[in-house]
Design a protein around this motif. Structure first.
Motif, PDB file in Angstrom:
ATOM      1  N   ASP A 272       1.094   3.103   6.312  1.00 30.63           N
ATOM      2  CA  ASP A 272       1.119   1.746   5.769  1.00 30.63           C
ATOM      3  C   ASP A 272      -0.297   1.171   5.680  1.00 30.63           C
ATOM      4  O   ASP A 272      -1.081   1.235   6.634  1.00 30.63           O
ATOM      5  N   ASN A 273      -0.603   0.623   4.498  1.00 34.66           N
ATOM      6  CA  ASN A 273      -1.860  -0.094   4.265  1.00 34.66           C
ATOM      7  C   ASN A 273      -3.106   0.782   4.451  1.00 34.66           C
ATOM      8  O   ASN A 273      -4.201   0.272   4.688  1.00 34.66           O
TER       9      ASN A 273
ATOM     10  N   SER B  73      -0.539   8.565   0.854  1.00 35.30           N
ATOM     11  CA  SER B  73      -0.071   7.192   1.083  1.00 35.30           C
ATOM     12  C   SER B  73       1.021   7.132   2.139  1.00 35.30           C
ATOM     13  O   SER B  73       1.892   6.265   2.085  1.00 35.30           O
TER      14      SER B  73
END
Length: 529
Positions: free
Chosen positions: A492-493, A489
């Motif tokens: 971002d996104n 993760s």
């Protein structure tokens, strides 16, 4: 595939401009289940639109998806769904139709003083457990597909919640019992076939026993006639014509037994149902009887959050209500089954709280005390038997029996303990009595699971190992399931991940057997927008 992906991306881009948000998920992997052993890929996007205006909040959420296995697209057409289709026809048995879209939620909230009213299509909140929530009965938990295990499916109705002093109440009314999903295949197919084939086996056994008894009585008669000085030829002639036995010193009961035995021997040696048909009662009529509803009250006691409730609802699958089996004089039978969706009344409990003795330890538990409104199937059987008034003839007779398919009442429960260290590590263990798709008499498993959620820097790990013991033929057989997911993760996104799903059950009737068809290792990519 490239063309479809491009079209979906163009649609998503347009929606984003108009304020939608959601996620796009793609996976590609290898399905190593015994019946599949092939590559499988899927593309799913969830699109959500939500907004608020003064005392009004509204939300719409839907999934668009497509599955592909090998070189063949896998589409599940609910219009052609049959409760008696053999399971071998499916690589994967999903419980939501694989169509262009699935509408998850479309509802509006209206806020009043200490009261919120929600109406439309919505997903009920889960309870405190990790695997699934046995206290949440209005929703089906059997949305089984490569993206999600035991997905909680939405309901359509009205929900009202608010405060009464220190108490929180929650009322839900669902006007119609139909969930808009295909029924779980295993239940109607298994119940119906087990009863029908069991019925044929019972008749075969009964008449075999009767014939064996007749043979035994006949042998005893032959012994008596031999001792009376009759030779074998004379005995055979008299047995062929029992009227001649009257002067052999035998009782009327013995002579009658010979008559009955001769007629009994003309009946079939085996019984077999070779034609099975089925029909369903109308389950979607809008009336009070068909409504589902739940009333729950939440409060805190001794530092624990408790939620207690009463639920009246219908099972999320159909079962036989009545089975008519008609045998001809040669032992072949025709069966017709009337299916229906049975109702139940349940008392539910959900409790969770932190330990007063150990830091970072919490407890949770859910339970449902379930009382089916009807526990049996009526089985009407017509077949030929000897005529007691005229032993040389057979007559068609009918009997009716009740075969229990539910227990009069039963528990389904999950309890667990969890250790948490901040937001980076969670370790939990649970014990359970019953899996999501288990409701039938003598088919409630017991077992436990261990789960871990850990995060180190930008790497997160989720793992679950489960063992369940299902009762099959009066013996508890084990089944196992494990899920492992490693995700990154750091962007971002954007979240790439690797996932392993594996299940194994020793017996075909085990509740986890259907999970084997999702055995796979896959690469997953999720994009948030």
């Amino acid at each position: 595939m490239k063309k479809g992906l491009l079209i979906i991306l163009m649609i998503l881009s347009t929606l984003i401009i108009f304020g939608f948000n959601g996620e796009l998920q793609y996976f590609y992997g290898y399905n190593f289940s015994e019946d599949a052993s092939t590559t499988i890929s899927g593309l799913k996007t969830n699109i959500t639109f939500e907004n608020s205006l003064d005392n009004l909040y509204y939300k719409l959420s839907l999934d668009l998806f497509k599955l592909k296995t090998g070189k063949t697209n896998f589409d599940f057409d609910s219009s052609n769904y049959s409760m008696f289709l053999p399971s071998e026809m499916y690589l994967i048995k999903p419980n939501i139709p694989w169509m262009l879209y699935v509408l998850n939620e479309a509802y509006a909230d209206i806020y009043f003083d200490e009261v919120t009213m929600r109406f439309g299509r919505f997903i009920l909140n889960n309870g405190s457990s990790t695997l699934y929530s046995p206290s949440i009965l209005l929703s089906a938990h059997d949305g089984l597909n490569p993206f999600e295990n035991y997905k909680t499916l939405p309901v359509e109705g009205i929900n009202i919640n608010g405060y009464l002093g220190d108490y929180v109440y929650d009322l839900t009314v669902i006007p119609e019992i139909y969930d808009n999903i295909p029924d779980f295949v295993l239940y109607p197919k298994t119940i119906n076939e087990n009863i029908i084939y069991g019925n044929a086996a019972t008749l075969t056994y009964q008449f075999t026993e009767s014939k064996d008894e007749v043979k035994k009585v006949t042998e005893e008669l032959i012994t008596e006639l031999t001792e009376a000085g009759l030779d074998q030829n004379t005995i055979n002639v008299r047995l062929e014509n029992p009227e001649l036995l009257k002067d052999a010193g035998l009782t009327k009961e013995q002579i009658y037994q010979v008559y009955m035995g001769k007629t009994l021997m003309t009946l079939p040696s085996t019984y077999e149902v070779n034609t099975i048909t089925a029909e369903a009662t109308d389950i979607d009529e809008l009336n009070v009887k068909n409504m589902n509803y739940a009333a729950k009250m939440a409060f805190n006691i001794l530092g624990y959050d408790l939620k207690m409730g009463f639920v009246h609802d219908h099972y999320h699958f159909m079962v036989p209500e009545k089975i008519d089996i008609n045998y001809s004089d040669d032992g072949t039978g025709i069966s017709n089954t009337v299916m229906y969706r049975p109702a139940r009344n349940s008392i539910t409990l959900d409790v969770q709280g932190v330990s007063n003795f150990f830091d970072s330890i919490s407890y949770h538990g859910e339970a449902a005390f379930i009382m089916p409104e009807r526990i049996f199937v009526t089985v009407n059987t017509s077949y030929y038997i000897p005529n007691t008034s005229k032993p040389t003839e057979t007559i068609l007779t009918t009997n009716s029996t009740e075969v229990e398919i539910f227990d009069k009442y039963y528990f389904k429960a999950i309890g667990g303990i969890e250790y948490t260290k901040g937001e980076d590590f969670t370790l939990g263990i649970e014990g359970f009595n019953g899996l999501p798709t288990e409701e039938l008499k003598d088919h409630i498993s017991f077992g436990g699971d261990v789960y871990v959620k850990a995060k180190y820097s930008n790497i997160s790990i989720e793992a679950l190992v489960l063992a369940a013991f299902s009762k099959v033929n009066d013996e508890y057989k084990p089944g196992y399931m494990t899920n492992l997911k490693i995700a990154f993760s750091g962007i971002d996104n954007f979240e790439p991940s690797m996932q392993l799903k594996y299940a194994y059950a020793e017996d075909d009737e085990h509740s986890l057997k259907s999970m084997e068809e999702l055995n796979s290792i896959s690469l997953n990519i999720k994009i948030y927008f």
